[in-house]
Design a protein around this motif. Structure first.
Motif, mmCIF file in Angstrom:
data_model
loop_
_atom_site.group_PDB
_atom_site.id
_atom_site.type_symbol
_atom_site.label_atom_id
_atom_site.label_comp_id
_atom_site.label_asym_id
_atom_site.label_seq_id
_atom_site.Cartn_x
_atom_site.Cartn_y
_atom_site.Cartn_z
ATOM 1 N N SER A 163 33.044 1.919 -22.474
ATOM 2 C CA SER A 163 32.501 1.623 -21.150
ATOM 3 C C SER A 163 33.317 0.529 -20.482
ATOM 4 N N LEU A 164 33.279 0.549 -19.159
ATOM 5 C CA LEU A 164 33.985 -0.466 -18.384
ATOM 6 C C LEU A 164 33.025 -0.995 -17.327
ATOM 7 N N GLN A 165 32.626 -2.238 -17.479
ATOM 8 C CA GLN A 165 31.784 -2.890 -16.486
ATOM 9 C C GLN A 165 32.696 -3.566 -15.470
ATOM 10 N N MET A 166 32.564 -3.159 -14.215
ATOM 11 C CA MET A 166 33.437 -3.671 -13.164
ATOM 12 C C MET A 166 32.603 -4.467 -12.170
ATOM 13 N N ASN A 167 32.869 -5.756 -12.102
ATOM 14 C CA ASN A 167 32.170 -6.646 -11.188
ATOM 15 C C ASN A 167 33.127 -7.201 -10.131
ATOM 16 N N SER A 168 32.566 -7.738 -9.082
ATOM 17 C CA SER A 168 33.375 -8.351 -8.018
ATOM 18 C C SER A 168 34.486 -7.423 -7.560
ATOM 19 N N LEU A 169 34.120 -6.185 -7.309
ATOM 20 C CA LEU A 169 35.117 -5.186 -6.932
ATOM 21 C C LEU A 169 35.740 -5.518 -5.581
ATOM 22 N N ILE A 170 37.014 -5.204 -5.475
ATOM 23 C CA ILE A 170 37.775 -5.418 -4.238
ATOM 24 C C ILE A 170 38.399 -4.085 -3.825
ATOM 25 N N PRO A 171 38.761 -3.941 -2.552
ATOM 26 C CA PRO A 171 39.343 -2.666 -2.101
ATOM 27 C C PRO A 171 40.565 -2.229 -2.924
ATOM 28 N N GLU A 172 41.309 -3.181 -3.445
ATOM 29 C CA GLU A 172 42.489 -2.849 -4.249
ATOM 30 C C GLU A 172 42.133 -2.168 -5.575
ATOM 31 N N ASP A 173 40.869 -2.185 -5.932
ATOM 32 C CA ASP A 173 40.429 -1.490 -7.145
ATOM 33 C C ASP A 173 40.202 0.001 -6.904
ATOM 34 N N THR A 174 40.306 0.431 -5.670
ATOM 35 C CA THR A 174 40.117 1.841 -5.343
ATOM 36 C C THR A 174 41.174 2.690 -6.024
ATOM 37 N N ALA A 175 40.719 3.669 -6.797
ATOM 38 C CA ALA A 175 41.639 4.515 -7.564
ATOM 39 C C ALA A 175 40.836 5.564 -8.307
#
Length: 121
Positions: A79-91
């Motif tokens: 699993s991957l918990q992704m917090n504080s996402l930013i537009p650059e994480d779009t993929a």
């Protein structure tokens, strides 16, 4: 046959969180490690985070302190918990497993089909 199935992608606003999960199934003898890669439009696929069967974790500099990877050896899951996402994480995020299908076989890489993560500003 080995299958990796990802889940948990979606759309979120900047600052939000998402959790990705991946389960490996099929003819598996032993998994050495699992990880997440991502590919943004026009860019090469890159490592996001990985974890070995003994718990060694690796993160891309761009996601350190924001993403957390965890593995469950008994369930062949990562699993991957992704917090504080930013537009650059779009993929598109892809799950990968390094595994053996038999005790005498070599280690091979298997990939999931990917799940889209979109972060809007």
């Amino acid at each position: 046959q080995v299958q990796l199935v990802e889940s948990g992608g979606g759309s979120v606003q900047a600052g939000g969180s998402l959790r990705l999960s991946c389960v490996a199934s099929g003819s598996i003898y032993r998994i050495g490690g699992m990880g997440w890669y991502r590919q943004a439009p026009g860019k090469q696929r890159e490592l996001v985070a990985s974890v070995t069967s003994i718990g060694t974790r690796t993160y891309a500099d761009s996601v350190k302190d924001r993403f957390t990877i965890s593995g469950d050896n008994a369930k062949n899951m990562v699993s991957l918990q992704m917090n504080s996402l930013i537009p650059e994480d779009t993929a598109v995020y892809y799950c990968k497993a390094d595994l053996k299908q038999s005790w005498y076989g070599g280690v091979m890489d298997y990939w999931g089909k990917g799940t889209l993560v979109t972060v809007s500003s």
